[in-house]
Design an enzyme around this catalytic site. Structure first.
Site, PDB file in Angstrom:
ATOM      1  N   CYS A  81      -2.356  -0.085   7.399  1.00 21.98           N
ATOM      2  CA  CYS A  81      -1.550   1.124   7.253  1.00 21.98           C
ATOM      3  C   CYS A  81      -1.619   2.003   8.495  1.00 21.98           C
ATOM      4  O   CYS A  81      -0.630   2.624   8.883  1.00 21.98           O
ATOM      5  CB  CYS A  81      -1.985   1.882   6.007  1.00 21.98           C
ATOM      6  SG  CYS A  81      -1.630   0.948   4.500  1.00 21.98           S
ATOM      7  N   CYS A 129      -6.114   2.245   5.878  1.00 21.40           N
ATOM      8  CA  CYS A 129      -6.790   1.009   6.274  1.00 21.40           C
ATOM      9  C   CYS A 129      -6.197   0.544   7.608  1.00 21.40           C
ATOM     10  O   CYS A 129      -5.224   1.132   8.098  1.00 21.40           O
ATOM     11  CB  CYS A 129      -6.600  -0.051   5.187  1.00 21.40           C
ATOM     12  SG  CYS A 129      -4.906  -0.698   5.106  1.00 21.40           S
ATOM     13  N   GLU A 139       1.042   3.859   1.843  1.00 24.73           N
ATOM     14  CA  GLU A 139       1.567   4.264   3.146  1.00 24.73           C
ATOM     15  C   GLU A 139       2.754   3.402   3.564  1.00 24.73           C
ATOM     16  O   GLU A 139       3.759   3.916   4.068  1.00 24.73           O
ATOM     17  CB  GLU A 139       0.486   4.152   4.227  1.00 24.73           C
ATOM     18  CG  GLU A 139      -0.728   5.013   3.983  1.00 24.73           C
ATOM     19  CD  GLU A 139      -1.860   4.296   3.275  1.00 24.73           C
ATOM     20  OE1 GLU A 139      -3.030   4.610   3.587  1.00 24.73           O
ATOM     21  OE2 GLU A 139      -1.606   3.436   2.410  1.00 24.73           O
ATOM     22  N   HIS A 161       0.856  -1.180   0.000  1.00 22.10           N
ATOM     23  CA  HIS A 161       0.000   0.000   0.000  1.00 22.10           C
ATOM     24  C   HIS A 161       0.896   1.235   0.000  1.00 22.10           C
ATOM     25  O   HIS A 161       2.045   1.193   0.466  1.00 22.10           O
ATOM     26  CB  HIS A 161      -0.883   0.026   1.242  1.00 22.10           C
ATOM     27  CG  HIS A 161      -1.977  -0.985   1.242  1.00 22.10           C
ATOM     28  ND1 HIS A 161      -3.113  -0.836   1.993  1.00 22.10           N
ATOM     29  CD2 HIS A 161      -2.107  -2.164   0.586  1.00 22.10           C
ATOM     30  CE1 HIS A 161      -3.911  -1.874   1.818  1.00 22.10           C
ATOM     31  NE2 HIS A 161      -3.313  -2.699   0.965  1.00 22.10           N
TER      32      HIS A 161
END
Length: 162
Positions: free
Chosen positions: A96, A93, A65, A63
């Protein structure tokens, strides 16, 4: 200027989300979900940048992040990102948000809310859970319309062109 929850939005927060939007556009250009992130050090300098790379790397943890936090840790030579800000185009999420907490970032700044998976105040609030030993400040809704539009356009195009 104040965010959706009344927190003070700093001028460098807007600049950081703009940088994250640039990363998101790069992700979109290669067929990834257009989410971007940057990590700023205490002086406001970008020390890590990332965009979704799950499709390209076949890595479910790639992801934006996580990619940005890894880059920042490498740049600083430590996993502890005290004094740093994570800016991202979409509310993190749970994974993250947990990574931001574990990295000890001081602040999490995001653009669009993520009502399906958000873990910084919408569905869950991982980063500000009182049971944790570190709770970063959260600033929400920075350039939210622009961040949302990028995601909406991406998913609309996916529905048109399967």
């Amino acid at each position: 200027m104040r965010d959706d929850l009344g927190m003070q939005v700093r001028p460098d927060d807007v600049d950081a989300v703009r940088c994250a939007l640039d990363e998101a556009r790069r992700a979109r250009a290669v067929g990834e979900v257009p989410i971007g992130a940057v990590v700023l050090d205490a002086s406001g300098a970008v020390i890590g940048a990332g965009r979704n790379e799950r499709e390209a790397t076949h890595d479910p943890t790639a992801h934006a992040e996580v990619v940005a936090l890894r880059a920042a840790g490498s740049a600083l030579g430590t996993w502890r990102l005290d004094g740093c800000t994570l800016a991202v185009t979409l509310e993190p999420c749970p994974m993250c948000a947990g990574a931001a907490w574990l990295a000890r970032v001081d602040r999490v700044v995001f653009g669009a809310w993520n009502p399906e998976y958000g873990a910084a105040g919408s569905l869950w609030d991982v980063v500000r859970d009182r049971r944790l030993n570190h709770r970063p400040e959260v600033v929400s809704g920075v350039l939210a319309d622009e961040c949302s539009a990028l995601l909406d356009e991406f998913f609309a195009s996916r529905r048109r062109d399967p």
